[in-house]
Write an enzyme that holds these catalytic residues in place. Structure first.
Site, mmCIF file in Angstrom:
data_model
loop_
_atom_site.group_PDB
_atom_site.id
_atom_site.type_symbol
_atom_site.label_atom_id
_atom_site.label_comp_id
_atom_site.label_asym_id
_atom_site.label_seq_id
_atom_site.Cartn_x
_atom_site.Cartn_y
_atom_site.Cartn_z
ATOM 1 N N HIS A 1 5.705 6.854 -2.188
ATOM 2 C CA HIS A 1 6.447 5.623 -2.482
ATOM 3 C C HIS A 1 5.669 4.422 -1.981
ATOM 4 O O HIS A 1 4.756 4.548 -1.168
ATOM 5 C CB HIS A 1 7.830 5.666 -1.810
ATOM 6 N N HIS B 1 0.835 -1.192 0.000
ATOM 7 C CA HIS B 1 0.000 0.000 0.000
ATOM 8 C C HIS B 1 0.877 1.251 0.000
ATOM 9 O O HIS B 1 2.057 1.183 0.326
ATOM 10 C CB HIS B 1 -0.902 0.023 1.240
#
Length: 185
Positions: free
Chosen positions: A128, A43
């Site tokens: 990221h 995630h």
């Protein structure tokens, strides 16, 4: 008073997981200690809240809903591989996000709302996807070489149309994530 360890995230699209797994397999060829993120747990974190009072969840959910009304679904492109803090001192191995303007706007608006509720603003926010955490410096140069080899890797594009408020339960085998609430854009 009951507490829950919570964070807000964008789950990785299942279509992109095989490409991430292929990248992880490159690192697994090295004799080193990297704790990889389970594919089902991949995630992008928008906000880590830590341990919060369950009574406060409704306030969080309302703040999230209010901000998301300003956004419609958008695409992000996953590309590139790198490390935090850098490739000479690797703690986290990540896949990057290209063209993250809308994602950063979403984060900043959410962060401001959460600040009004008493949460500290994020000092640094970097778009990221963490794929692993390096647990020792063993064969660090080989890890660095793979990061550099794949620094321009193209993973793919996914649509962001939901954001999930998640509960994280820490176990010896690794964290277990459960959705508390899923919000649609």
């Amino acid at each position: 008073m009951s507490q829950v360890r919570a964070f807000l995230a964008i789950d990785l699209n299942d279509d992109l997981k095989p490409k991430i797994y292929k990248l992880i397999k490159e690192f697994k060829k090295i004799d080193t200690k990297i704790k990889y993120v389970e594919l089902e747990n991949l995630h992008l974190t928008l906000k880590f809240f830590g341990d919060i009072d369950t009574n406060g969840l409704k306030l969080l959910e309302k703040a999230i809903s209010n901000v998301l009304k300003e956004f419609k679904p958008f695409n992000i492109k996953l590309a590139g591989c790198g490390a935090f803090p850098n490739t000479n001192h690797i703690k986290v191995i990540w896949v990057g996000i290209d063209d993250d303007t809308i994602l950063k706007q979403l984060h900043d608006k959410l962060d401001s709302e959460f600040n009004r509720l008493g949460f500290d603003k994020d000092k640094k926010f970097s778009t990221h996807l963490t794929i692993g955490r390096m647990k020792s410096a063993k064969n660090k140069n080989q890890v660095k070489n793979i990061i550099e080899e794949f620094e321009n890797i193209e993973i793919g594009t996914m649509q962001v149309d939901t954001v999930s408020l998640k509960k994280s339960t820490l176990t010896p085998a690794g964290p277990i994530y459960e959705d508390i609430e899923i919000f649609k854009l």
